[in-house]
Design a protein around this motif. Structure first.
Motif, PDB file in Angstrom:
ATOM      1  N   LEU A 140    -103.025  28.497  52.577  1.00 42.13           N
ATOM      2  CA  LEU A 140    -102.038  27.459  52.903  1.00 42.13           C
ATOM      3  C   LEU A 140    -102.137  27.080  54.382  1.00 42.13           C
ATOM      4  O   LEU A 140    -102.066  25.892  54.735  1.00 42.13           O
ATOM      5  N   MET A 141    -102.328  28.082  55.242  1.00 44.87           N
ATOM      6  CA  MET A 141    -102.505  27.798  56.669  1.00 44.87           C
ATOM      7  C   MET A 141    -103.748  26.948  56.906  1.00 44.87           C
ATOM      8  O   MET A 141    -103.733  26.008  57.705  1.00 44.87           O
ATOM      9  N   ALA A 142    -104.825  27.274  56.181  1.00 48.60           N
ATOM     10  CA  ALA A 142    -106.056  26.491  56.321  1.00 48.60           C
ATOM     11  C   ALA A 142    -105.818  25.047  55.904  1.00 48.60           C
ATOM     12  O   ALA A 142    -106.376  24.112  56.507  1.00 48.60           O
ATOM     13  N   ALA A 143    -104.997  24.838  54.881  1.00 48.63           N
ATOM     14  CA  ALA A 143    -104.680  23.474  54.442  1.00 48.63           C
ATOM     15  C   ALA A 143    -103.923  22.724  55.543  1.00 48.63           C
ATOM     16  O   ALA A 143    -104.200  21.543  55.801  1.00 48.63           O
ATOM     17  N   TRP A 144    -102.975  23.396  56.189  1.00 48.46           N
ATOM     18  CA  TRP A 144    -102.251  22.757  57.293  1.00 48.46           C
ATOM     19  C   TRP A 144    -103.192  22.419  58.448  1.00 48.46           C
ATOM     20  O   TRP A 144    -103.048  21.384  59.100  1.00 48.46           O
ATOM     21  N   ILE A 145    -104.144  23.317  58.718  1.00 51.20           N
ATOM     22  CA  ILE A 145    -105.096  23.062  59.799  1.00 51.20           C
ATOM     23  C   ILE A 145    -106.016  21.897  59.436  1.00 51.20           C
ATOM     24  O   ILE A 145    -106.318  21.036  60.280  1.00 51.20           O
ATOM     25  N   TRP A 146    -106.420  21.854  58.196  1.00 54.63           N
ATOM     26  CA  TRP A 146    -107.302  20.759  57.754  1.00 54.63           C
ATOM     27  C   TRP A 146    -106.585  19.418  57.801  1.00 54.63           C
ATOM     28  O   TRP A 146    -107.132  18.415  58.270  1.00 54.63           O
TER      29      TRP A 146
END
Length: 339
Positions: free
Chosen positions: A148-154
């Motif tokens: 989920l954090m990676a999605a926010w970063i992307w």
């Protein structure tokens, strides 16, 4: 935060060790369990801490897709190699003792799920959804939160959509029967992560907190008081679920510590505290198999009663720490350097 990680790691060790020693098949001695048996109080703090630290460190990268793969690579190296090596070590005796193979999934898909830290339906045979390394169930949530954090970063919109999807899933799952993964994603642990993330977002926007260290100490004292009441069977009529207090107090403790460090140069952790903090992940994965093995050894040696329980507690506690530190220093540090 090093001291927080070290204390949390040791508290998990003492909880599982005291609970195992209290089992009738081992020592049947509950003295340690009465002191350290606050297992339910540790889990919320663990998840709030994880959500808090990851958000505090990586929130500045939200909406920067060029940072997403680097984030995933660092989290992969942090979580998987240590887990795989410990898993291999724990499964190795099954090569020589067929009776131990029952705990290892024989279905290829279930085995792959175990390797990838994907939660398995408890109805399939593993009570925690994590065969062999039973405490790895917390890592299942850790992986989801990292994704989920990676999605926010992307992409911030992507992160928002997925976050809202998790909220919608929780609402749907609360209505009645649902699939295992729907129930898994609706678990309270995801909410604990969210509270930690929210606290990390808020702490950067609050004005400096006066007497932050004293406030952190009071919050810790309140946390312990709630744990004592919940574990000791004290009448808590009229109170909310203890987890509500645990989560909120954990967030307050962490926010106060950040403001305390900002108000004055942080006290450098001692080498012992730093080493315990760095070794805490290895100890978390290793301690349960070590406890189980050594309790059996002490039973074989004929240790019984309160004195045997004390000897076992001190010996196993020390052994878990030494094994984790040795593993971290001579092995884990090597692949963590790849980050």
């Amino acid at each position: 935060m090093n001291a927080v990680r070290a204390v949390l790691g040791l508290s998990v060790l003492t909880y599982h060790l005291s609970g195992t020693i209290a089992l009738e098949k081992y020592f049947g001695f509950s003295g340690f369990d009465q002191v350290f048996g606050f297992g339910g109080a540790r889990v919320p703090f663990f998840f709030v801490l994880s959500g808090f630290v990851l958000t505090l460190v990586y929130a500045r990268d939200f909406g920067r897709p060029d940072k997403a793969l680097g984030f995933l690579r660092r989290r992969f190296i942090r979580l998987y190699p240590t887990y795989w090596v410990v898993l291999l070590l724990v499964m190795s005796p099954a090569l020589f003792f067929p009776s131990l193979r029952a705990a290892i999934p024989d279905d290829p898909w279930a085995f792959l799920q175990m390797l990838l830290l994907v939660s398995q339906d408890p109805e399939a045979g593993s009570a925690t959804g994590a065969p062999v390394i039973v405490v790895a169930w917390t890592l299942h949530y850790e992986i989801v939160f990292c994704l989920l954090m990676a999605a926010w970063i992307w992409s911030r919109p992507l992160g928002m959509v997925l976050s809202l999807a998790l909220v919608a899933n929780a609402v749907i799952a609360a209505q009645g029967e649902s699939h295992h993964y729907s129930r898994f994603l609706a678990g309270g642990s995801m909410l604990y992560f969210a509270v930690g993330a929210g606290a990390a977002w808020l702490v950067k926007r609050l004005p400096p907190l006066p007497h932050a260290r004293a406030m952190a100490g009071l919050a810790v004292a309140a946390y312990i008081a709630v744990a004592v009441m919940a574990h000791g069977g004290i009448d808590t009529e009229g109170m909310l679920d203890p987890n509500v207090y645990y989560v909120l107090l954990a967030a307050i403790v962490l926010m106060c510590l950040v403001h305390a460090e900002a108000a004055r140069p942080p006290v450098r952790s001692s080498r012992v505290v730093q080493l315990l903090s760095d070794s805490s992940y290895a100890m978390y994965l290793m301690h349960f198999p070590i406890i189980s093995l050594l309790c059996k050894v002490f039973m074989y040696l004929g240790l019984t009663g309160a004195i045997g329980a004390v000897i076992a507690f001190v010996s196993i506690f020390s052994c878990c720490i030494v094994c984790a530190v040795v593993f971290h220093v001579y092995f884990e540090r090597r692949w963590l350097a790849w980050r």
